[in-house]
Design a protein around this motif. Structure first.
Motif, short mmCIF file in Angstrom:
data_model
loop_
_atom_site.label_atom_id
_atom_site.label_comp_id
_atom_site.label_asym_id
_atom_site.label_seq_id
_atom_site.Cartn_x
_atom_site.Cartn_y
_atom_site.Cartn_z
N PHE A 55 -33.17 36.63 54.98
CA PHE A 55 -34.06 37.24 55.97
C PHE A 55 -34.75 38.50 55.45
CE2 PHE A 55 -30.32 35.45 58.19
CZ PHE A 55 -30.95 34.35 58.74
N LEU A 56 -34.52 38.85 54.18
CA LEU A 56 -35.02 40.11 53.65
C LEU A 56 -36.11 39.91 52.61
CD1 LEU A 56 -31.58 41.89 53.12
CD2 LEU A 56 -33.08 42.04 55.09
N SER A 57 -37.04 40.85 52.57
CA SER A 57 -38.05 40.82 51.51
C SER A 57 -37.79 41.91 50.48
CB SER A 57 -39.46 40.98 52.10
OG SER A 57 -39.57 42.22 52.76
N LYS A 58 -37.02 42.95 50.85
CA LYS A 58 -36.74 44.03 49.92
C LYS A 58 -35.44 44.74 50.32
CE LYS A 58 -38.95 48.11 47.92
NZ LYS A 58 -40.14 48.96 47.95
N VAL A 59 -34.66 45.11 49.33
CA VAL A 59 -33.43 45.90 49.55
C VAL A 59 -33.49 47.06 48.57
CG1 VAL A 59 -30.92 45.91 49.47
CG2 VAL A 59 -32.10 43.84 50.17
N ARG A 60 -33.35 48.28 49.08
CA ARG A 60 -33.32 49.47 48.22
C ARG A 60 -32.02 50.21 48.50
NH1 ARG A 60 -37.47 52.13 50.03
NH2 ARG A 60 -36.32 53.78 51.06
N VAL A 61 -31.21 50.35 47.47
CA VAL A 61 -29.91 51.02 47.58
C VAL A 61 -30.04 52.38 46.91
CG1 VAL A 61 -27.47 50.87 47.04
CG2 VAL A 61 -28.76 48.79 47.53
N GLU A 62 -29.68 53.45 47.62
CA GLU A 62 -29.77 54.81 47.09
C GLU A 62 -28.43 55.51 47.25
OE1 GLU A 62 -32.78 56.94 49.20
OE2 GLU A 62 -34.31 55.41 48.87
N TYR A 63 -27.94 56.09 46.14
CA TYR A 63 -26.71 56.88 46.19
C TYR A 63 -26.58 57.73 44.96
CZ TYR A 63 -24.81 53.22 43.16
OH TYR A 63 -24.60 52.33 42.14
N SER A 103 -27.64 64.05 49.26
CA SER A 103 -27.96 63.23 50.43
C SER A 103 -26.98 62.07 50.53
CB SER A 103 -29.40 62.71 50.35
OG SER A 103 -29.52 61.84 49.26
N PRO A 104 -26.71 61.63 51.74
CA PRO A 104 -25.73 60.55 51.92
C PRO A 104 -26.24 59.23 51.34
CG PRO A 104 -26.81 61.04 53.99
CD PRO A 104 -27.27 62.08 53.01
N PRO A 105 -25.33 58.36 50.92
CA PRO A 105 -25.76 57.06 50.42
C PRO A 105 -26.40 56.25 51.54
CG PRO A 105 -23.36 57.21 50.51
CD PRO A 105 -23.90 58.54 50.88
N ARG A 106 -27.46 55.51 51.20
CA ARG A 106 -28.13 54.73 52.23
C ARG A 106 -28.71 53.46 51.65
NH1 ARG A 106 -33.51 58.22 53.67
NH2 ARG A 106 -34.44 58.11 51.60
N ILE A 107 -28.92 52.52 52.53
CA ILE A 107 -29.48 51.22 52.16
C ILE A 107 -30.69 50.98 53.04
CG2 ILE A 107 -29.04 48.74 52.04
CD1 ILE A 107 -26.02 49.52 51.81
N ALA A 108 -31.83 50.76 52.43
CA ALA A 108 -33.06 50.47 53.16
C ALA A 108 -33.37 48.99 52.98
CB ALA A 108 -34.21 51.32 52.65
N VAL A 115 -40.42 44.72 59.16
CA VAL A 115 -39.66 45.81 59.77
C VAL A 115 -38.68 46.37 58.75
CG1 VAL A 115 -38.02 46.41 61.59
CG2 VAL A 115 -39.88 44.83 62.07
N GLU A 116 -38.70 47.70 58.58
CA GLU A 116 -37.78 48.36 57.65
C GLU A 116 -36.69 49.07 58.43
OE1 GLU A 116 -37.80 51.97 54.45
OE2 GLU A 116 -39.40 50.48 54.29
N GLU A 117 -35.46 48.91 57.98
CA GLU A 117 -34.32 49.55 58.61
C GLU A 117 -33.58 50.34 57.54
OE1 GLU A 117 -30.40 48.37 61.29
OE2 GLU A 117 -31.52 46.80 60.29
N ILE A 118 -33.31 51.60 57.82
CA ILE A 118 -32.57 52.44 56.89
C ILE A 118 -31.16 52.64 57.46
CG2 ILE A 118 -32.43 54.68 55.77
CD1 ILE A 118 -35.49 54.76 55.86
N ILE A 119 -30.17 52.25 56.68
CA ILE A 119 -28.78 52.30 57.13
C ILE A 119 -28.06 53.38 56.36
CG2 ILE A 119 -26.65 50.97 57.33
CD1 ILE A 119 -28.47 48.43 57.20
N ASP A 120 -27.47 54.33 57.08
CA ASP A 120 -26.66 55.37 56.46
C ASP A 120 -25.30 54.74 56.13
OD1 ASP A 120 -25.34 57.63 55.64
OD2 ASP A 120 -25.34 58.62 57.58
N ALA A 121 -25.01 54.58 54.86
CA ALA A 121 -23.82 53.85 54.43
C ALA A 121 -22.61 54.75 54.24
CB ALA A 121 -24.12 53.11 53.13
N THR A 122 -22.63 55.93 54.82
CA THR A 122 -21.52 56.86 54.63
C THR A 122 -20.24 56.37 55.27
OG1 THR A 122 -23.07 58.69 54.59
CG2 THR A 122 -20.78 59.24 55.00
N LEU A 139 -31.79 36.74 64.88
CA LEU A 139 -32.77 37.03 65.93
C LEU A 139 -34.18 36.68 65.46
CD1 LEU A 139 -33.19 38.25 68.77
CD2 LEU A 139 -33.52 40.45 67.65
N LEU A 140 -34.50 37.01 64.21
CA LEU A 140 -35.81 36.65 63.65
C LEU A 140 -35.99 35.14 63.59
CD1 LEU A 140 -36.09 39.16 60.67
CD2 LEU A 140 -37.36 39.21 62.81
N GLU A 141 -34.94 34.44 63.22
CA GLU A 141 -34.99 32.98 63.15
C GLU A 141 -35.21 32.37 64.53
OE1 GLU A 141 -32.65 30.43 59.93
OE2 GLU A 141 -31.40 31.01 61.61
#
Length: 179
Positions: A55-63, A103-108, A115-122, A139-141
């Motif tokens: 269901f995703l077109s892009k995943v960006r992991v930051e930490y 900054s806290p680790p996060r996953i976008a 639709v982009e969702e940024i998740i605080d992975a702390t 839900l998208l499906e």
């Protein structure tokens, strides 16, 4: 594949040829990613085995590599880079951004509808993040199925139907069925 005995049982290990030195956090990080990706598919929940990126077109992991709160990010990154996950959606871009600040680790994540969702992975475990992605994807499906069928979305249920009583169904006993 070698296996290592831990308190929780036998687990796959990368083998004796892979070592991590104390001086390099990057090598230790690569070892964690390798070990997580080498886990058998039976260790992963059913909903994420082949559908992690569907269901995703892009995943960006930051930490920050030195941040002890990065465990969920490393696990999600390893699962996104797994062969079966990549096969489920080869067009999904997986990016890693190593940070040097506090900054806290996060996953976008960017869903296929943009639709982009940024998740605080702390404080969230990786399984909860996967479940969140899967639920949004379901839900998208569902939305796509309704739109393809020509039905309006979101589905609006009239107030009087919500409060109607439902008699339910009661299974018949074997004696009642004979008569």
């Amino acid at each position: 594949m070698h296996q290592t005995r831990t308190r929780r049982g036998w687990h796959p290990s990368p083998g004796p040829h892979v070592t991590a030195s104390n001086s390099s956090s990057s090598a230790r990080e690569n070892l964690l990613i390798f070990a997580a990706a080498a886990a058998s598919p039976d260790d992963l929940p059913l909903y994420c085995r082949n559908r992690m990126l569907k269901f995703l077109s892009k995943v960006r992991v930051e930490y920050n590599a030195l941040d002890p709160r990065k465990a969920a990010c490393v696990e999600i990154l390893a699962q996104c880079n797994a062969r079966k996950a990549k096969e489920s959606n080869p067009s999904c871009q997986v990016e890693l951004q190593r940070r040097t600040d506090d900054s806290p680790p996060r996953i976008a994540v960017t869903y296929v509808n943009g639709v982009e969702e940024i998740i605080d992975a702390t404080g969230i475990p990786a399984q909860a993040i996967r479940q969140r992605i899967f639920d949004r994807g379901q839900l998208l499906e569902t939305e796509q199925m309704f739109r393809e069928a020509g039905e309006p979305w979101p589905v609006l249920i009239p107030e009087e139907e919500i409060h109607q009583s439902f008699p339910g169904t009661k299974p018949k006993k074997a004696e009642e069925q004979k008569q």
